[in-house]
Design an enzyme around this catalytic site. Structure first.
Site, PDB file in Angstrom:
ATOM      1  N   SER A 191       0.805  -1.220   0.000  1.00 35.06           N
ATOM      2  CA  SER A 191       0.000   0.000   0.000  1.00 35.06           C
ATOM      3  C   SER A 191       0.837   1.269   0.000  1.00 35.06           C
ATOM      4  CB  SER A 191      -0.951   0.005   1.204  1.00 35.06           C
ATOM      5  OG  SER A 191      -0.236  -0.093   2.418  1.00 35.06           O
ATOM      6  N   CYS A 192       2.102   1.181   0.398  1.00 28.96           N
ATOM      7  CA  CYS A 192       2.943   2.377   0.385  1.00 28.96           C
ATOM      8  C   CYS A 192       3.155   2.897  -1.035  1.00 28.96           C
ATOM      9  CB  CYS A 192       4.297   2.090   1.033  1.00 28.96           C
ATOM     10  SG  CYS A 192       4.203   1.900   2.824  1.00 28.96           S
TER      11      CYS A 192
END
Length: 349
Positions: free
Chosen positions: A315-316
Site C-alpha cells: 500500500s505504500c
C-alpha cells in the site's frame, strides 16, 4: 442573452477555482520549507484516532462521520489540546497536498471550519435518535408533559452522567411549548459548540495557520467535504485506464479476468479492494490519475503478476501482487477470500 450570462458565470467559477489552486500551490511551497516535527505530532494523533477514536474525533452514528470528542481531556490528559492543534495542521496539509483523509467530518464541523451558521438539522449526524425526539417535541404540543428542564445531559469518559445547565438555574425551569424552541437552540449550541469550544479553537488555529480562512470560505460544506474526502463511488473504467501492469501480466487472461471480477463486484468490495491496495478506500479528486503514495507523490495503481497462491498488497506504493492462476474461478476465490476477511486492511506489506 441567457446563454451569454451562463457562459459568464461558468468562466467566473472556473477562474475562482484556478485562483484557489494557485493559492494552494503557493502555500504548499511555503510549508514544504518548514520543519516536519509538527506534522509528525499530527500523525501520532491521527494514528490514535484510527483505534477507538478517543483522541481527536469521535465516530458518530452515521457511518464514517466524525466530530470532536467532548471527553478528550479525560482520555488523554492536560495535553489533549496539543493533539487538536496538530490535527488542524494535518487537515491543512492534507488539503494542500491533495491527500484524501479517509473519513467524513460531521456537517456541523465542516460549517464551523467555513464560518457557516449551524442549524438544528446538523445535529442529526451526531445522534439521529435524539434529533428525532427533539424534532417531534418542536412539531407537537405538550412539551410540559415530557418532564424536561433547561439542562443538557451527557456521559463522561467512564460513563457517568454529567448535567449542564443551559441557562442560569436551568434545572429549575421546565420546558414548555412557550420556551421549547429556546431549549432546542441552547441545547444545540451546547453540544455542537460550547462543549467542545476549546478543541474547536485550537483545531481551527492549527488549520488556519496552514490555509488562511479566507481561502476556505470560497467553498461550501459539500465542496469542502469532497476536497477532504474524495469520492466514495469508484469508476472501474477510470481505475483500469490509469493502472500500470508488470510485463508478465500485460495482455494476459489473468489481467482480463481480474478486471471482469472487479466490474461485477458490489461497490463495498470496490472500496475494500482499494483500501487493501492503497490504504485508502476513496478516490482522490481528479480520479485515479491523481493517486499518490505515502509521501504525497503521484504513484499510479500497479498490478504485478506473481507465482503465489495469495494476493499481496504494497500500500505504500499502491501495488497489488496478483497470482497467475490457471482459471478465473481460482482468482475469484483468492480475491474474495482476501476481501471478505475482517483483517483485509492489515495483511498489507
Amino acid at each position: 442573452m441567457a446563454d451569454v450570462l451562463l457562459v459568464t458565470i461558468l468562466v467566473s467559477q472556473a477562474a475562482m477555482y484556478l485562483l484557489v489552486a494557485y493559492m494552494f500551490r503557493a502555500l504548499r511551497r511555503k510549508h514544504r520549507e518548514r520543519s516536519t516535527s509538527e506534522l509528525q505530532q499530527a500523525l501520532i494523533a491521527r494514528e490514535e484516532t484510527t483505534g477507538e477514536h478517543r483522541v481527536d474525533i469521535s465516530k458518530l452514528y452515521v457511518d464514517a462521520t466524525y466530530f470532536f470528542n467532548v471527553n478528550s481531556k479525560q482520555w488523554i490528559g492536560e495535553e489533549h489540546l496539543a493533539y487538536y492543534f496538530a490535527f488542524g495542521r494535518l487537515v491543512g496539509r492534507a488539503l494542500l497536498e491533495g491527500e484524501v483523509m479517509g473519513f467524513h467530518f460531521a456537517s456541523a464541523l465542516l460549517k464551523v471550519i467555513l464560518g457557516i451558521p449551524i442549524t438544528f438539522r446538523d445535529y442529526e449526524d451526531l445522534d439521529p435518535v435524539t434529533y428525532k425526539s427533539v424534532e417531534w417535541m418542536l412539531e407537537h404540543n405538550g412539551a410540559d408533559k415530557l418532564g424536561l428542564d433547561l439542562t443538557a445531559t451527557r456521559r463522561d469518559a467512564v460513563g457517568n452522567l454529567v448535567t449542564v445547565e443551559l441557562v442560569p438555574s436551568g434545572g429549575n425551569i421546565s420546558v414548555t411549548d412557550e420556551n421549547k424552541r429556546e431549549f432546542a437552540e441552547r441545547w444545540l449550541r451546547y453540544f455542537l459548540l460550547e462543549s467542545v469550544s476549546d478543541q474547536l479553537y485550537v483545531f481551527l488555529k492549527g488549520l488556519y495557520q496552514v490555509i488562511p480562512r479566507q481561502i476556505l470560505m470560497l467553498f461550501d460544506a459539500e465542496e469542502l467535504d469532497y476536497v477532504l474526502c474524495g469520492c466514495d463511488s469508484i469508476d472501474v473504467t477510470d481505475w483500469e485506464a490509469h493502472t500500470n501492469c508488470s510485463q508478465n501480466l500485460t495482455g494476459t487472461r489473468v489481467l482480463r479476468w481480474f478486471w471482469e471480477l472487479v466490474r461485477e463486484m458490489h461497490p463495498e468490495y470496490h472500496r475494500r479492494l482499494l483500501q487493501f491496495a492503497t490504504g485508502c478506500s476513496r478516490v482522490p479528486i481528479g480520479g485515479f490519475r491523481h493517486l499518490t503514495s505515502h509521501d504525497g507523490q503521484i504513484c499510479p495503481f500497479t498490478l504485478k503478476g506473481v507465482h503465489s497462491p495469495y494476493i499481496r498488497s504494497h500500500s505504500c506504493f499502491n501495488r497489488l501482487d496478483l497470482p497467475l492462476t490457471p482459471s478465473q474461478a481460482e482468482l475469484r476465490e483468492v480475491l474474495y477470500a482476501t476481501l471478505s476477511t475482517e483483517t483485509y486492511g492489515f495483511t498489507t506489506a
